[in-house]
Structures are given as C-alpha cells and as structure tokens.
Design a protein around this motif. Structure first.
Motif, short mmCIF file in Angstrom:
data_model
loop_
_atom_site.label_atom_id
_atom_site.label_comp_id
_atom_site.label_asym_id
_atom_site.label_seq_id
_atom_site.Cartn_x
_atom_site.Cartn_y
_atom_site.Cartn_z
N VAL A 120 0.83 -1.20 0.00
CA VAL A 120 0.00 0.00 0.00
C VAL A 120 0.87 1.25 0.00
CG1 VAL A 120 -1.72 1.32 1.26
CG2 VAL A 120 -1.91 -1.17 1.14
N GLY A 121 1.86 1.30 0.90
CA GLY A 121 2.71 2.47 0.98
C GLY A 121 3.54 2.68 -0.26
N GLY A 122 4.15 1.62 -0.79
CA GLY A 122 5.00 1.75 -1.96
C GLY A 122 4.24 2.19 -3.19
N ALA A 123 3.10 1.55 -3.44
CA ALA A 123 2.29 1.91 -4.60
C ALA A 123 1.72 3.32 -4.45
CB ALA A 123 1.16 0.90 -4.79
N THR A 124 1.33 3.68 -3.23
CA THR A 124 0.81 5.03 -2.98
C THR A 124 1.89 6.08 -3.22
OG1 THR A 124 -0.79 4.21 -1.36
CG2 THR A 124 -0.24 6.56 -1.27
N ALA A 125 3.08 5.82 -2.71
CA ALA A 125 4.17 6.79 -2.83
C ALA A 125 4.57 7.01 -4.28
CB ALA A 125 5.37 6.32 -2.01
N SER A 126 4.79 5.94 -5.02
CA SER A 126 5.22 6.09 -6.42
C SER A 126 4.12 6.71 -7.27
CB SER A 126 5.66 4.75 -6.99
OG SER A 126 4.58 3.82 -7.03
N GLY A 127 2.85 6.31 -7.00
CA GLY A 127 1.74 6.87 -7.77
C GLY A 127 1.55 8.35 -7.49
N LEU A 128 1.66 8.74 -6.21
CA LEU A 128 1.51 10.14 -5.85
C LEU A 128 2.64 10.98 -6.43
CD1 LEU A 128 -0.10 12.22 -4.19
CD2 LEU A 128 1.35 11.63 -2.23
N LEU A 129 3.86 10.47 -6.36
CA LEU A 129 5.01 11.19 -6.91
C LEU A 129 4.82 11.41 -8.40
CD1 LEU A 129 8.70 10.42 -5.99
CD2 LEU A 129 8.03 11.21 -8.24
N ARG A 130 4.44 10.36 -9.10
CA ARG A 130 4.21 10.48 -10.56
C ARG A 130 3.10 11.47 -10.87
NH1 ARG A 130 -0.52 9.40 -12.59
NH2 ARG A 130 -0.56 7.41 -11.49
N GLU A 131 1.99 11.37 -10.15
CA GLU A 131 0.85 12.24 -10.42
C GLU A 131 1.20 13.72 -10.21
OE1 GLU A 131 -3.65 13.10 -8.63
OE2 GLU A 131 -2.46 11.42 -7.88
N ILE A 132 1.77 14.04 -9.05
CA ILE A 132 2.06 15.44 -8.73
C ILE A 132 3.14 15.99 -9.65
CG2 ILE A 132 2.87 17.02 -6.95
CD1 ILE A 132 0.05 15.92 -6.51
N PHE A 133 4.17 15.20 -9.92
CA PHE A 133 5.27 15.67 -10.76
C PHE A 133 4.78 15.98 -12.17
CE2 PHE A 133 9.37 15.95 -12.69
CZ PHE A 133 10.29 16.13 -11.67
N VAL A 134 4.02 15.05 -12.76
CA VAL A 134 3.56 15.24 -14.14
C VAL A 134 2.55 16.37 -14.22
CG1 VAL A 134 2.34 14.14 -16.06
CG2 VAL A 134 4.08 12.86 -14.81
N GLU A 135 1.70 16.53 -13.21
CA GLU A 135 0.73 17.63 -13.21
C GLU A 135 1.42 18.98 -13.01
OE1 GLU A 135 -2.21 16.89 -10.26
OE2 GLU A 135 -3.30 15.42 -11.47
N SER A 136 2.48 19.00 -12.23
CA SER A 136 3.14 20.27 -11.88
C SER A 136 3.99 20.81 -13.02
CB SER A 136 4.02 20.09 -10.64
OG SER A 136 3.26 19.71 -9.51
N TYR A 137 4.58 19.92 -13.82
CA TYR A 137 5.56 20.37 -14.81
C TYR A 137 4.98 21.37 -15.82
CZ TYR A 137 9.46 20.50 -18.00
OH TYR A 137 10.50 20.94 -18.78
N PRO A 138 3.79 21.13 -16.41
CA PRO A 138 3.29 22.11 -17.40
C PRO A 138 2.96 23.47 -16.79
CG PRO A 138 2.14 20.01 -17.58
CD PRO A 138 2.91 19.96 -16.30
N ARG A 139 2.70 23.51 -15.49
CA ARG A 139 2.37 24.78 -14.84
C ARG A 139 3.62 25.55 -14.38
NH1 ARG A 139 -1.55 21.40 -12.10
NH2 ARG A 139 -0.27 21.49 -10.20
N ALA A 140 4.76 24.87 -14.38
CA ALA A 140 6.00 25.50 -13.91
C ALA A 140 6.57 26.40 -14.99
CB ALA A 140 7.01 24.43 -13.51
N SER A 141 7.40 27.34 -14.58
CA SER A 141 8.03 28.24 -15.53
C SER A 141 9.50 28.42 -15.15
CB SER A 141 7.32 29.60 -15.54
OG SER A 141 7.35 30.19 -14.25
N GLY A 142 10.24 29.04 -16.05
CA GLY A 142 11.65 29.27 -15.79
C GLY A 142 12.52 28.21 -16.43
#
Length: 289
Positions: A51-73
């Motif tokens: 549960v922890g491992g799948a949650t951690a990797s899934g959350l990391l992937r989700e937030i990272f991929v969602e954040s990148y298009p909104r980032a600048s610089g």
C-alpha cells in the motif's frame, strides 16, 4: 506507445506479489505548451510495503507530471520545483494517514527539449544514454553500492566483503515527505543526437548488466522501441532470479539533434569534463533544493 513511436514503457512484477513502481510520460508539444520537442519521462520505485510503496510512487508520478506544465523558468528549476511539490504532497498524505509514515519512492525524471537533456533523480533508479553502441549511466546512484565500491577501490574492504554486505542495496536518499538528503540534478543540458536512446528504469532492470542492456539496444537499433523494451523484459524473465524485484522501464528516442561522426563515449566524456563530472562515471550529487 506514444508520440509517433518514440516512447515505449513496460512493467513486470517479477517475483514480488505486488507492483510498486510507477511511470509517466508528458509531451508538452502535444499539449500546445511548446512547438518543439519537449518531453518529460519519469520512473518512480515505491517502498514501504504494497500500500505504501504503490501510494508513494503513484503520488510522486501524479504530482510531478501535473506540476511540470504549470511550472516556468529554466528546466532545471522546473524539475526541482516539481520535486518539492511531490515531496510536500507526500508529507500531507502521511499527515492524513499515519499508517503511510514509512512510505517513500525513488525518482528519476528526464526532460528532452530543443536545449538537450536535463534530469533530476533521488535514489538508485538509473538513467542511461545509449549512443553508438555504448551505454553510459548519467545520474548518480544513491544506494550504498558506490560507497562500497569506493571502499574496495581504496583497499578498505575486499570485493567479497562488499558483495556480502547486507546493506549493499540500502538507499541513502529517497522521496519520503521529509528532507531529501541527496538530489542529483543535471549541471547543464546534454546534447542529444540522432540515433540516441534514453532508458529510465527502476533498479529491478539491473538484473541485466550494462553489457547485456547495451547488446539488446544495439540489436534492436532498427526495430521499434516496443520491440527493444519487450526484449529487455524477456531477458529479465529469462534470468529467473529467485527474488526478482519489480521492473519498470521507459525507453525514448529523441527526435531532435544532429547526426555526429563522433558517435561513441569520447563525446560524452568531453561533456563530463565540461560540466565537472568525473570522467567515465557521469554521476554527481547535489544537496536537496
């Protein structure tokens, strides 16, 4: 398969009961964010039980991929900001559910753009560049493996002692919602060339040695990336390790770059000297942003 056959991904559970790896791909050009090649690739290897491992990797992937298009610089700043956002999201998830307190994940993320290749990584998940028949790991290994190798090289430990050390696969850094001890960030864009292959993976792929991975990529140079990815997975399964870890791989063929007459490692090593990397190792560590 995505982006006109230039990206392929494969996963297997190995001998584990559950899959705790995750991966992501984002084509900023397709989103209308960039008229030129601009792709984000990511692999995360979770830990902390199913549960922890799948949650951690899934959350990391989700937030990272969602954040990148909104980032600048600059791309390096964007990657570090995405890592911070994912680490914060993990801390918040643990605060909501203390049972997840031990969860965490490695990360290797790469961006290929008109500038070249940038990356950021935490943990031991590798990023390789294959060029002209040669395979070179670009990012740092934050496990105990290079530490033990240094002890062997300096005569403070024998090869047999290092091979039997119970902590040889222990991580020195991971994304766990707290301070990150080691982060590897590319010091500058690495030029990409026609015919290059980028390979991101969880450490389960390291059942295969570098020579075997390079051989598969060489043999499948004119085949589809799906074919090459499938051959690597088949090679892992053929090895039939009794405790085979999850395996996730993302294979990418950059569209940009120019054809070079100098196709091998010498060009990579000149890049290493330019940015202060140890020649032939192509790895480095920096403190968390």
């Amino acid at each position: 398969m995505t982006e006109a056959g230039r990206c392929a991904a494969r996963q297997i559970r190995g001998k584990r009961r559950h899959q705790e790896d995750d991966y992501g791909f984002l084509d900023a050009c397709a989103l209308g964010k960039d008229p030129h090649e601009h792709s984000l690739l990511l692999v995360a290897d979770g830990m902390g039980g199913h549960v922890g491992g799948a949650t951690a990797s899934g959350l990391l992937r989700e937030i990272f991929v969602e954040s990148y298009p909104r980032a600048s610089g600059p791309i390096t700043d964007r990657l570090q900001g995405c890592l911070q956002a994912a680490n914060t999201a993990m801390a918040e998830a643990i605060a909501r559910d203390p049972d997840l307190d031990s969860m965490g994940s490695t990360l290797v993320a790469a961006v290929v753009s008109s500038q070249g290749l940038h990356w950021i990584s935490v943990g031991d998940s590798p990023l390789w560049l294959f060029r002209g028949g040669a395979l070179e790991r670009l990012n740092a290994d934050h496990s105990m493996t290079p530490v033990l190798a240094d002890l062997v090289a300096t005569g403070r430990m024998t090869e047999d002692e290092a091979a039997r050390d119970p902590g040889r696969h222990s991580l020195r850094s991971a994304v766990m919602g707290r301070e990150i001890h080691l982060v590897d960030v590319s010091p500058g864009p690495v030029p990409v060339e026609k015919g290059d292959r980028l390979l991101l993976a969880s450490d389960g792929l390291m059942t295969l040695g570098d020579r075997q991975i390079a051989g598969i990529l060489e043999e499948t140079q004119d085949a589809s990336l799906e074919h090459a990815a499938a051959d690597m997975i088949q090679a892992v399964e053929a090895a039939d390790r009794p405790h085979q870890d999850n395996v996730t791989l993302v294979l990418y063929a950059p569209a940009g770059g120019r054809e070079s007459a100098d196709r091998g490692l010498p060009r990579l090593r000149r890049w290493a000297r330019r940015f202060g990397r140890p020649e032939g190792r192509m790895e480095g560590e920096s403190q968390s942003p």
